[in-house]
Design a protein around this motif. Structure first.
Motif, PDB file in Angstrom:
ATOM      1  N   ASP A   1      16.685   6.904 -23.063  1.00 44.56           N
ATOM      2  CA  ASP A   1      15.768   6.451 -22.012  1.00 44.56           C
ATOM      3  C   ASP A   1      16.396   5.359 -21.155  1.00 44.56           C
ATOM      4  OD1 ASP A   1      13.106   6.698 -24.416  1.00 44.56           O
ATOM      5  OD2 ASP A   1      13.600   8.125 -22.812  1.00 44.56           O
ATOM      6  N   SER A   2      17.564   4.888 -21.537  1.00 48.10           N
ATOM      7  CA  SER A   2      18.245   3.844 -20.761  1.00 48.10           C
ATOM      8  C   SER A   2      18.564   4.373 -19.368  1.00 48.10           C
ATOM      9  CB  SER A   2      19.538   3.434 -21.463  1.00 48.10           C
ATOM     10  OG  SER A   2      19.273   2.834 -22.709  1.00 48.10           O
ATOM     11  N   ALA A   3      18.109   3.658 -18.357  1.00 52.16           N
ATOM     12  CA  ALA A   3      18.277   4.128 -16.979  1.00 52.16           C
ATOM     13  C   ALA A   3      17.716   3.100 -16.017  1.00 52.16           C
ATOM     14  CB  ALA A   3      17.553   5.464 -16.777  1.00 52.16           C
ATOM     15  N   VAL A   4      18.011   3.297 -14.739  1.00 49.82           N
ATOM     16  CA  VAL A   4      17.290   2.604 -13.678  1.00 49.82           C
ATOM     17  C   VAL A   4      16.051   3.435 -13.382  1.00 49.82           C
ATOM     18  CG1 VAL A   4      17.327   1.876 -11.263  1.00 49.82           C
ATOM     19  CG2 VAL A   4      19.365   1.578 -12.696  1.00 49.82           C
ATOM     20  N   TYR A   5      14.903   2.785 -13.413  1.00 48.77           N
ATOM     21  CA  TYR A   5      13.646   3.472 -13.154  1.00 48.77           C
ATOM     22  C   TYR A   5      13.173   3.144 -11.741  1.00 48.77           C
ATOM     23  CZ  TYR A   5      13.240   5.011 -17.959  1.00 48.77           C
ATOM     24  OH  TYR A   5      13.452   5.645 -19.156  1.00 48.77           O
ATOM     25  N   TYR A   6      12.877   4.189 -10.972  1.00 47.52           N
ATOM     26  CA  TYR A   6      12.398   4.048  -9.612  1.00 47.52           C
ATOM     27  C   TYR A   6      10.957   4.538  -9.515  1.00 47.52           C
ATOM     28  CZ  TYR A   6      17.381   4.007  -8.166  1.00 47.52           C
ATOM     29  OH  TYR A   6      18.716   3.727  -8.001  1.00 47.52           O
ATOM     30  N   CYS A   7      10.166   3.891  -8.670  1.00 47.81           N
ATOM     31  CA  CYS A   7       8.897   4.473  -8.259  1.00 47.81           C
ATOM     32  C   CYS A   7       9.098   5.015  -6.841  1.00 47.81           C
ATOM     33  CB  CYS A   7       7.746   3.473  -8.316  1.00 47.81           C
ATOM     34  SG  CYS A   7       7.934   2.006  -7.278  1.00 47.81           S
ATOM     35  N   ALA A   8       8.379   6.084  -6.542  1.00 47.60           N
ATOM     36  CA  ALA A   8       8.498   6.705  -5.222  1.00 47.60           C
ATOM     37  C   ALA A   8       7.148   7.311  -4.844  1.00 47.60           C
ATOM     38  CB  ALA A   8       9.581   7.779  -5.237  1.00 47.60           C
ATOM     39  N   LYS A   9       6.786   7.192  -3.587  1.00 47.68           N
ATOM     40  CA  LYS A   9       5.509   7.741  -3.146  1.00 47.68           C
ATOM     41  C   LYS A   9       5.673   9.153  -2.609  1.00 47.68           C
ATOM     42  CE  LYS A   9       3.887   6.635   1.081  1.00 47.68           C
ATOM     43  NZ  LYS A   9       4.480   7.565   2.047  1.00 47.68           N
ATOM     44  N   GLU A  10       4.609   9.900  -2.703  1.00 47.95           N
ATOM     45  CA  GLU A  10       4.571  11.232  -2.119  1.00 47.95           C
ATOM     46  C   GLU A  10       4.693  11.129  -0.605  1.00 47.95           C
ATOM     47  OE1 GLU A  10       4.294  14.516  -2.353  1.00 47.95           O
ATOM     48  OE2 GLU A  10       4.716  14.522  -4.510  1.00 47.95           O
ATOM     49  N   GLY A  11       5.178  12.204   0.012  1.00 46.19           N
ATOM     50  CA  GLY A  11       5.368  12.165   1.449  1.00 46.19           C
ATOM     51  C   GLY A  11       4.112  12.439   2.249  1.00 46.19           C
ATOM     52  N   VAL A  12       3.130  13.068   1.626  1.00 47.58           N
ATOM     53  CA  VAL A  12       1.922  13.471   2.349  1.00 47.58           C
ATOM     54  C   VAL A  12       0.709  12.927   1.598  1.00 47.58           C
ATOM     55  CG1 VAL A  12       0.610  15.427   3.261  1.00 47.58           C
ATOM     56  CG2 VAL A  12       3.104  15.590   3.035  1.00 47.58           C
ATOM     57  N   PRO A  13      -0.213  12.270   2.296  1.00 44.93           N
ATOM     58  CA  PRO A  13      -1.394  11.743   1.598  1.00 44.93           C
ATOM     59  C   PRO A  13      -2.222  12.852   0.970  1.00 44.93           C
ATOM     60  CG  PRO A  13      -1.662  11.598   3.986  1.00 44.93           C
ATOM     61  CD  PRO A  13      -0.245  11.982   3.731  1.00 44.93           C
ATOM     62  N   TYR A  14      -2.753  12.539  -0.198  1.00 48.12           N
ATOM     63  CA  TYR A  14      -3.639  13.431  -0.956  1.00 48.12           C
ATOM     64  C   TYR A  14      -2.935  14.655  -1.526  1.00 48.12           C
ATOM     65  CZ  TYR A  14      -6.846  10.576   1.762  1.00 48.12           C
ATOM     66  OH  TYR A  14      -7.462   9.520   2.368  1.00 48.12           O
ATOM     67  N   TYR A  15      -1.643  14.839  -1.254  1.00 52.94           N
ATOM     68  CA  TYR A  15      -0.908  15.974  -1.781  1.00 52.94           C
ATOM     69  C   TYR A  15      -0.187  15.587  -3.065  1.00 52.94           C
ATOM     70  CZ  TYR A  15      -1.544  19.218   2.116  1.00 52.94           C
ATOM     71  OH  TYR A  15      -2.068  20.093   3.023  1.00 52.94           O
ATOM     72  N   SER A  16       0.166  16.594  -3.834  1.00 55.68           N
ATOM     73  CA  SER A  16       0.862  16.356  -5.104  1.00 55.68           C
ATOM     74  C   SER A  16       2.132  17.184  -5.160  1.00 55.68           C
ATOM     75  CB  SER A  16      -0.036  16.747  -6.285  1.00 55.68           C
ATOM     76  OG  SER A  16      -1.237  16.021  -6.275  1.00 55.68           O
ATOM     77  N   HIS A  17       3.195  16.582  -5.659  1.00 55.09           N
ATOM     78  CA  HIS A  17       4.425  17.317  -5.983  1.00 55.09           C
ATOM     79  C   HIS A  17       5.073  17.978  -4.767  1.00 55.09           C
ATOM     80  CE1 HIS A  17       4.092  16.612 -10.243  1.00 55.09           C
ATOM     81  NE2 HIS A  17       2.816  16.965 -10.211  1.00 55.09           N
TER      82      HIS A  17
END
Lengths: 110, 122
Positions: B90-106
């Protein structure tokens, strides 16, 4: 699922065009038009360059273009510039609410 | 402008827990799904988890399912990742990232934070 396959490295001279391939399967690239490409400079976070196979975010140069045929997606960089030197990753939606990334391609500007 | 700032990384021993946070600003946080991704040193990118804009749906990579929990507090514009029973891999740099389109998933990972480093070592 297995990582998408990319060439380890691609190089070109300034002004030339290069193409990076990204090969998956019928379970990911071949089944969804949700392929995206990310540029990563050393020590920096990735940046989206192309999404939904061919779409470019605002602010990204039109020198970057994406395409897909069957289970293989491609990113073409035209008019290669020094600042394009980076590692590029493809990514595809892989079904079941998951994503799979490519192995990464280091682009070198000669 | 959009800003995502991760925190909470550090060095832990195998089997221990860690909680990452991602503070968001510059956009309507409650309208966007958000992801956690990671990158092992010198390695490629891996998608880790996703939470829908309203928190009602959560998805995980098989490698972390049952050990990691994603959550969000829209009143605080903050995303979390609770990591339990940590392993060396699990060792890693962890990033958060937002979706490109509101209300959409994946769909795709639009804006990314700068990442926080997690090291699991005895």
């Amino acid at each position: 699922q297995s990582a998408l396959t990319q060439p380890a490295s691609v190089s070109g001279s300034p002004g030339q065009s290069i193409t990076i391939s990204c090969t998956g399967t019928s379970n990911d690239i071949g089944n969804y038009n949700l392929v995206s490409w990310y540029q990563q400079h050393p020590g920096k976070a990735p940046k989206v360059m192309v999404y939904e196979v061919t779409r470019r975010p605002s602010g990204v140069s039109d020198r970057f273009s994406g395409s897909k045929s069957g289970n293989t997606a491609s990113l073409t960089i035209s008019g290669l510039q020094a600042e394009d030197e980076a590692v590029y990753y493809c990514c595809s939606y892989a079904g079941s609410n998951s994503h799979v990334f490519g192995t990464g391609t280091k682009v070198t500007v000669l | 402008q959009v800003q995502l700032v991760e925190s909470g990384g550090g060095v832990v021993q195998p089997g221990e827990s860690l909680r990452l946070s991602c503070a968001a600003s510059g956009f309507a946080f409650s309208d966007f799904g958000v992801h956690w991704l990671r990158q092992s040193p010198g390695k490629g990118l891996e998608w880790v988890a996703f939470i829908r804009y309203d928190g009602r749906n959560k998805d995980y990579a098989d490698s972390v399912k049952g050990r990691f929990t994603i959550s969000r507090d829209n009143s605080k514009n903050t995303l979390y990742l609770q990591m339990n029973n940590l392993k060396a891999e699990d060792s890693a740099v962890y990033y958060c990232a937002k979706e490109g389109v509101p209300y959409y998933s994946h769909y795709h990972f639009d804006d990314w934070g700068q990442g926080t480093l997690v090291t699991v070592s005895s």
